[in-house]
Design an enzyme around this catalytic site. Structure first.
Site, PDB file in Angstrom:
ATOM      1  CG  HIS A  42       2.327  39.657  25.796  1.00 26.25           C
ATOM      2  ND1 HIS A  42       1.780  40.699  26.499  1.00 26.25           N
ATOM      3  CD2 HIS A  42       1.321  39.104  25.082  1.00 26.25           C
ATOM      4  CE1 HIS A  42       0.486  40.783  26.210  1.00 26.25           C
ATOM      5  NE2 HIS A  42       0.192  39.825  25.353  1.00 26.25           N
ATOM      6  CB  CYS A  43       1.323  34.308  28.075  1.00 26.98           C
ATOM      7  SG  CYS A  43       0.427  32.787  27.741  1.00 26.98           S
ATOM      8  CB  ILE A  44      -0.238  34.493  22.338  1.00 24.42           C
ATOM      9  CG1 ILE A  44       0.305  33.057  22.272  1.00 24.42           C
ATOM     10  CG2 ILE A  44       0.744  35.487  21.742  1.00 24.42           C
ATOM     11  CD1 ILE A  44       0.321  32.494  20.863  1.00 24.42           C
TER      12      ILE A  44
END
Ligand SMILES: [Zn+2]
Ligand SMILES: [Zn+2]
Length: 231
Positions: A42-44
């Site tokens: 999950h890319c912030i």
């Protein structure tokens, strides 16, 4: 859909969090609150899951950022250098107000230096991201799988993994310490059962990571990239 490798992924596994069946190469995302097929991470930065459905766009974003930051770092660095070198000569032959010129020069140099430092720091971060992704492509695995393989390889180095009847097991700490070598858990942590075998276990020990094959690795960078981008 990928086949289960029976090492990282096992059939008939139900996600403990969202209670849905887990396909091979999927992972539950605690931020999106669902199991995502072929999840990388999950890319912030984009606030979304990165998986095979958008990896081609994610990789493009990394590359465009890397090239842009590299260009800005080099250009601003060269500008500061030439500004420093040429300003003294310029000042000597200029008939304008020298105090105002020096003040403007300092402001421009300060702004350029800020730009250079920002671009260079982000370039270092981006270089690390690109390097990590290139390594993952070469190894034919996702970030999520890389963490899992790291755990399995650590267990192999500590002599915890055994291959018995084509299945992988992890010896229990107690059984290893007391020298009985007869209590095992499945490598599938969802299994929860304890197994014991009658035969001597010495020949079944997995001694190096090379003995376990990553079936999702297509064998070459290009083939893994095609797989990753669904080409
Ligand atoms: Zn889930
Ligand atoms: Zn997510």
């Amino acid at each position: 859909m990928y086949q289960y490798d029976h090492i990282l992924y096992h059939p008939n596994t139900i996600c403990r969090t969202c209670q849905s069946p887990k396909p091979a190469r999927s992972k539950h995302c605690s931020i999106c609150q669902e199991c995502i097929p072929t999840l990388d991470h999950h890319c912030i930065w984009i606030n979304a899951c990165v998986s095979q459905s958008n990896l081609i766009y994610f990789d493009s974003l990394l590359l465009v950022n890397f090239v842009s930051l590299f260009y800005v770092s080099v250009r601003s660095g060269l500008l500061i250098k030439s500004l420093n070198q040429n300003f003294v000569t310029f000042l000597k032959y200029s008939s304008s107000d020298k105090t105002a010129l020096i003040s403007n020069f300092k402001t421009v140099r300060k702004n350029l230096l800020t730009l250079f430092l920002l671009a260079f720091c982000f370039l270092l971060v981006m270089t690390w991201f690109v390097y990590t992704q290139i390594n993952l492509i070469m190894d034919g695995m996702s970030s999520n799988e890389s963490d899992k393989w790291f755990a399995i390889h650590s267990l192999i180095y500590d002599h915890f993994i055994y291959k018995i009847d084509n299945k992988y097991y992890v010896i229990t700490e107690d059984s290893k310490n007391d020298g009985t070598f007869n209590k095992f858990n499945s490598i599938n942590f969802y299994d929860g059962k304890t197994y014991s075998f009658n035969q001597s276990m010495e020949n079944y020990l997995v001694e190096s990571p090379e003995q376990i094959v990553n079936i999702y690795d297509k064998g070459s960078f290009i083939d893994n990239l095609k797989e990753r981008w669904c080409l």
